[in-house]
Design a protein around this motif. Structure first.
Motif, PDB file in Angstrom:
ATOM      1  N   PHE A 303       0.908  -1.216  -0.073  1.00  0.00           N
ATOM      2  CA  PHE A 303      -0.063  -0.024   0.044  1.00  0.00           C
ATOM      3  C   PHE A 303       1.074   1.297  -0.022  1.00  0.00           C
ATOM      4  O   PHE A 303       1.725   1.240   0.800  1.00  0.00           O
ATOM      5  CB  PHE A 303      -0.842   0.194   1.132  1.00  0.00           C
ATOM      6  CG  PHE A 303      -2.123  -0.974   1.401  1.00  0.00           C
ATOM      7  CD1 PHE A 303      -3.187  -0.821   0.165  1.00  0.00           C
ATOM      8  CD2 PHE A 303      -2.204  -1.818   2.128  1.00  0.00           C
ATOM      9  CE1 PHE A 303      -4.148  -1.905   0.180  1.00  0.00           C
ATOM     10  CE2 PHE A 303      -3.008  -2.975   1.976  1.00  0.00           C
ATOM     11  CZ  PHE A 303      -4.163  -2.653   1.270  1.00  0.00           C
ATOM     12  N   SER A 304       0.517   2.276  -0.951  1.00  0.00           N
ATOM     13  CA  SER A 304       1.114   3.454  -0.823  1.00  0.00           C
ATOM     14  C   SER A 304      -0.026   4.568  -0.315  1.00  0.00           C
ATOM     15  O   SER A 304      -1.200   4.094  -0.085  1.00  0.00           O
ATOM     16  CB  SER A 304       1.544   4.092  -2.198  1.00  0.00           C
ATOM     17  OG  SER A 304       0.560   4.141  -3.149  1.00  0.00           O
ATOM     18  N   PHE A 305       0.761   5.863   0.434  1.00  0.00           N
ATOM     19  CA  PHE A 305      -0.229   6.477   1.083  1.00  0.00           C
ATOM     20  C   PHE A 305      -0.017   7.702   0.472  1.00  0.00           C
ATOM     21  O   PHE A 305       0.873   8.667   0.929  1.00  0.00           O
ATOM     22  CB  PHE A 305       0.134   6.337   2.559  1.00  0.00           C
ATOM     23  CG  PHE A 305       0.033   5.195   3.315  1.00  0.00           C
ATOM     24  CD1 PHE A 305      -1.200   4.507   3.472  1.00  0.00           C
ATOM     25  CD2 PHE A 305       1.233   4.243   3.245  1.00  0.00           C
ATOM     26  CE1 PHE A 305      -1.333   3.244   4.057  1.00  0.00           C
ATOM     27  CE2 PHE A 305       1.158   2.983   3.475  1.00  0.00           C
ATOM     28  CZ  PHE A 305      -0.331   2.396   4.110  1.00  0.00           C
ATOM     29  N   PRO A 306      -1.029   8.535  -0.301  1.00  0.00           N
ATOM     30  CA  PRO A 306      -0.840   9.647  -0.853  1.00  0.00           C
ATOM     31  C   PRO A 306      -0.966  10.740   0.245  1.00  0.00           C
ATOM     32  O   PRO A 306      -1.716  10.605   1.465  1.00  0.00           O
ATOM     33  CB  PRO A 306      -2.201   9.821  -1.771  1.00  0.00           C
ATOM     34  CG  PRO A 306      -2.373   8.382  -2.088  1.00  0.00           C
ATOM     35  CD  PRO A 306      -2.061   7.681  -0.923  1.00  0.00           C
ATOM     36  N   LYS A 307      -0.500  12.288   0.184  1.00  0.00           N
ATOM     37  CA  LYS A 307      -0.530  13.002   1.121  1.00  0.00           C
ATOM     38  C   LYS A 307      -2.124  13.525   0.963  1.00  0.00           C
ATOM     39  O   LYS A 307      -2.546  13.790   0.083  1.00  0.00           O
ATOM     40  CB  LYS A 307       0.357  14.165   0.609  1.00  0.00           C
ATOM     41  CG  LYS A 307       1.939  13.739   1.021  1.00  0.00           C
ATOM     42  CD  LYS A 307       2.543  15.149   0.776  1.00  0.00           C
ATOM     43  CE  LYS A 307       4.009  14.764   1.474  1.00  0.00           C
ATOM     44  NZ  LYS A 307       5.150  15.795   1.292  1.00  0.00           N
ATOM     45  N   ILE A 308      -2.370  13.702   2.214  1.00  0.00           N
ATOM     46  CA  ILE A 308      -3.759  13.977   2.498  1.00  0.00           C
ATOM     47  C   ILE A 308      -4.052  14.766   3.687  1.00  0.00           C
ATOM     48  O   ILE A 308      -3.304  14.812   4.582  1.00  0.00           O
ATOM     49  CB  ILE A 308      -4.894  12.653   2.405  1.00  0.00           C
ATOM     50  CG1 ILE A 308      -6.143  12.932   2.264  1.00  0.00           C
ATOM     51  CG2 ILE A 308      -4.498  11.821   3.827  1.00  0.00           C
ATOM     52  CD1 ILE A 308      -6.928  11.733   1.850  1.00  0.00           C
ATOM     53  N   ALA A 309      -4.844  15.835   3.608  1.00  0.00           N
ATOM     54  CA  ALA A 309      -4.892  16.958   4.841  1.00  0.00           C
ATOM     55  C   ALA A 309      -5.941  16.272   5.935  1.00  0.00           C
ATOM     56  O   ALA A 309      -5.750  16.595   6.897  1.00  0.00           O
ATOM     57  CB  ALA A 309      -5.383  18.326   3.984  1.00  0.00           C
ATOM     58  N   ASP A 310      -6.917  15.476   5.447  1.00  0.00           N
ATOM     59  CA  ASP A 310      -7.916  15.156   6.447  1.00  0.00           C
ATOM     60  C   ASP A 310      -7.288  14.477   7.762  1.00  0.00           C
ATOM     61  O   ASP A 310      -6.550  13.077   7.255  1.00  0.00           O
ATOM     62  CB  ASP A 310      -8.811  14.294   5.660  1.00  0.00           C
ATOM     63  CG  ASP A 310      -9.799  13.706   6.706  1.00  0.00           C
ATOM     64  OD1 ASP A 310     -10.544  14.556   7.445  1.00  0.00           O
ATOM     65  OD2 ASP A 310      -9.981  12.425   6.957  1.00  0.00           O
ATOM     66  N   ALA A 311      -7.269  14.692   8.859  1.00  0.00           N
ATOM     67  CA  ALA A 311      -6.633  14.203  10.148  1.00  0.00           C
ATOM     68  C   ALA A 311      -7.239  12.766  10.413  1.00  0.00           C
ATOM     69  O   ALA A 311      -6.497  11.876  10.580  1.00  0.00           O
ATOM     70  CB  ALA A 311      -7.153  14.904  11.199  1.00  0.00           C
ATOM     71  N   ALA A 312      -8.505  12.483   9.952  1.00  0.00           N
ATOM     72  CA  ALA A 312      -8.747  11.097  10.193  1.00  0.00           C
ATOM     73  C   ALA A 312      -8.202  10.041   9.220  1.00  0.00           C
ATOM     74  O   ALA A 312      -8.173   8.986   9.471  1.00  0.00           O
ATOM     75  CB  ALA A 312     -10.450  11.095  10.177  1.00  0.00           C
ATOM     76  N   SER A 313      -8.003  10.633   8.035  1.00  0.00           N
ATOM     77  CA  SER A 313      -7.618   9.752   7.003  1.00  0.00           C
ATOM     78  C   SER A 313      -6.049   9.571   7.220  1.00  0.00           C
ATOM     79  O   SER A 313      -5.430   8.510   6.992  1.00  0.00           O
ATOM     80  CB  SER A 313      -7.635  10.446   5.567  1.00  0.00           C
ATOM     81  OG  SER A 313      -9.021  10.328   5.174  1.00  0.00           O
ATOM     82  N   GLN A 314      -5.379  10.400   7.689  1.00  0.00           N
ATOM     83  CA  GLN A 314      -3.913  10.351   8.049  1.00  0.00           C
ATOM     84  C   GLN A 314      -3.851   9.210   9.158  1.00  0.00           C
ATOM     85  O   GLN A 314      -2.894   8.385   9.268  1.00  0.00           O
ATOM     86  CB  GLN A 314      -3.154  11.785   8.481  1.00  0.00           C
ATOM     87  CG  GLN A 314      -3.264  12.805   7.397  1.00  0.00           C
ATOM     88  CD  GLN A 314      -2.672  13.959   8.189  1.00  0.00           C
ATOM     89  OE1 GLN A 314      -2.617  14.184   9.301  1.00  0.00           O
ATOM     90  NE2 GLN A 314      -2.790  15.069   7.279  1.00  0.00           N
ATOM     91  N   LYS A 315      -4.799   9.330  10.168  1.00  0.00           N
ATOM     92  CA  LYS A 315      -4.903   8.257  11.246  1.00  0.00           C
ATOM     93  C   LYS A 315      -5.057   6.847  10.581  1.00  0.00           C
ATOM     94  O   LYS A 315      -4.426   5.790  10.903  1.00  0.00           O
ATOM     95  CB  LYS A 315      -5.653   8.563  12.248  1.00  0.00           C
ATOM     96  CG  LYS A 315      -5.463   9.775  12.899  1.00  0.00           C
ATOM     97  CD  LYS A 315      -6.514   9.655  14.403  1.00  0.00           C
ATOM     98  CE  LYS A 315      -5.927  10.893  15.413  1.00  0.00           C
ATOM     99  NZ  LYS A 315      -6.945  11.112  16.468  1.00  0.00           N
ATOM    100  N   GLY A 316      -6.080   6.885   9.403  1.00  0.00           N
ATOM    101  CA  GLY A 316      -6.344   5.443   8.809  1.00  0.00           C
ATOM    102  C   GLY A 316      -5.294   5.015   8.066  1.00  0.00           C
ATOM    103  O   GLY A 316      -4.936   3.960   8.057  1.00  0.00           O
ATOM    104  N   GLN A 317      -4.379   5.858   7.497  1.00  0.00           N
ATOM    105  CA  GLN A 317      -3.071   5.683   6.926  1.00  0.00           C
ATOM    106  C   GLN A 317      -2.270   4.761   7.841  1.00  0.00           C
ATOM    107  O   GLN A 317      -1.799   3.706   7.506  1.00  0.00           O
ATOM    108  CB  GLN A 317      -2.386   6.982   6.221  1.00  0.00           C
ATOM    109  CG  GLN A 317      -3.201   7.328   4.919  1.00  0.00           C
ATOM    110  CD  GLN A 317      -2.633   8.607   4.493  1.00  0.00           C
ATOM    111  OE1 GLN A 317      -1.858   9.239   5.129  1.00  0.00           O
ATOM    112  NE2 GLN A 317      -2.711   8.743   3.212  1.00  0.00           N
ATOM    113  N   ALA A 318      -1.883   5.459   9.024  1.00  0.00           N
ATOM    114  CA  ALA A 318      -1.029   4.869   9.905  1.00  0.00           C
ATOM    115  C   ALA A 318      -1.641   3.268  10.200  1.00  0.00           C
ATOM    116  O   ALA A 318      -0.801   2.554  10.393  1.00  0.00           O
ATOM    117  CB  ALA A 318      -0.913   5.563  11.256  1.00  0.00           C
TER     118      ALA A 318
END
Length: 410
Positions: A303-318
């Motif tokens: 999985f790669s993780f695009p830069k995204i501003a949404d904090a919930a999505s950043q937590k989802g990426q981690a």
């Protein structure tokens, strides 16, 4: 209004105010993949279930076909609306995204999980760029496999697995004579290039394969190896049915599952389709390396993780990065998908004989990378086009074809 009523109203107001904040704070991930076949979807569901078990909110944006999914992903990037995660092949295909600042590093998660210690070095190196980890690997696939129908072999009088290309073509003749379609062919350029590569490995060996793709060697041995490869590839045309052009890989696998065809050249993800159909390895079907192969071509997913501003999505990426590398998840994912886990410390006892063989080859270093891992996307695409054009033009000889092949690297 009495005090009790006031307290209830205040409590309700506080609950209403806090609900959106809680929802926004929760880890969420829109995940884009091309894993849509029965076995692939079942494997992806292993990750989804664990992600949700750990409190994440999952949105599936899978699109059939790797090329179609890639195109949709790039359109989303251009529009400034990327998903939280994208299925990606490890290696150079991600370098442009990293250099343009479009992917987020997951170095902290990789270091906390000691990924460098549990991944094969060759795999770990292909998940990092400029010293930082950007990809969370899910599984690896061997691409040098030939799957065959045990019933079809029995019907045709094919005893045992052919050990040489001469024996293999003799087996195909027996299948044809018995009224069985010899080869289930997926007539798409990416599938054809994988067959080219597995044949090339049998003709030039591991060192010769790396010389051609890594060193771009054009010496006599390399040229002769490509010519022999094209001769064998061209000979296969006589054993393919008229319905092959455009056929999806899983539809070709279904031909072997049902005994309509004898063999299929495909990566070990095809094994997942047999599993999903309730077929047993060794009883209903078999898997062998391409004749005379000294090892196997491999490809690895992540999985790669695009830069995204949404904090919930950043937590989802981690959270997704952690889940994908969980040792239990890696095993269960591979059992569904027909692949092998990327971690070297997993419990291998559940894996079948094909997967065990793949792990053995990887452990012994008897592997070479798929072109998508070591060529630029442009060169990898040019290889697909070259093989497709050669396959579609029976009048072209192998010498002319070899010249066109090496022109890809100029």
């Amino acid at each position: 209004m009495n005090n009790t009523m006031k307290l209830l109203l205040v409590g309700a107001a506080l609950a209403a105010a806090s609900a959106p904040a809680y929802a926004e704070d929760k880890a969420k991930a829109e995940v884009m993949t091309s894993w849509t076949s029965g076995s692939e979807a079942a494997a992806l569901d292993v990750i989804k279930q664990e992600f949700e078990k750990r409190g994440g909110v999952w949105k599936d944006s899978s699109i059939a076909g790797f090329g179609a999914a890639d195109a949709a992903f790039q359109n989303r990037l251009v529009a400034g609306d990327p998903p939280a995660a994208k299925q990606a092949v490890i290696g150079l295909a991600n370098a442009d995204f990293v250099s343009q600042g479009l992917l987020s590093p997951i170095d902290d998660i990789a270091k906390a999980g000691k990924w460098a210690e549990v991944l094969p070095k060759s795999i770990h190196d292909l998940t990092t760029f400029k010293g930082q980890t950007y990809l969370s690997p899910t599984d690896a696939h061997g691409e040098s496999w030939v799957f065959y129908s045990k019933d079809a072999f029995t019907k045709a009088g094919v005893n045992g697995e052919p050990k040489s290309w001469d024996d293999f073509f003799a087996a195909l003749d027996k299948l044809k004579a018995a009224g069985v379609q010899p080869v289930a062919w997926g007539g798409q350029s990416w599938q054809e290039s994988k067959v080219f590569n597995m044949i090339l490995l049998t003709q030039v060996g591991i060192d010769g394969f790396l010389k051609i793709y890594v060193d771009k060697d054009k010496g006599d041995a390399s040229v002769e190896g490509v010519k022999k490869t094209l001769d064998i590839l061209g000979k296969l045309r006589a054993y393919v049915d008229e319905g092959a052009p455009g056929r999806n890989w899983n539809d070709a696998t279904a031909m072997v599952i049902t005994g309509k065809a004898g063999v299929q050249f495909m990566g070990d993800w095809a094994k997942g389709e047999f599993v999903a159909a309730g077929k047993q390895l060794g009883k209903d079907y078999g898997c062998m390396l391409a004749p005379q192969s000294p090892g196997m071509v491999y490809v690895a997913d992540s999985f790669s993780f695009p830069k995204i501003a949404d904090a919930a999505s950043q937590k989802g990426q981690a959270l997704l990065a952690e889940v994908a590398m969980d040792p239990i998840v890696q095993v269960e994912f591979s059992l569904k998908k027909g692949s092998v886990p990327m971690r070297t410390d997993v419990d291998k006892s559940k894996l079948d004989t094909c997967a065990q063989k793949g792990l053995e080859l990887m452990g012994a270093g008897k592997i070479v990378p798929d072109q998508a891992l070591i060529l630029s996307p442009q060169q990898a695409g040019a290889l697909n086009d070259f093989v497709d054009e050669f396959w579609s033009n029976p009048s072209e000889d192998s010498a002319a074809g070899a010249k066109k092949f090496f022109a890809i690297f100029e």
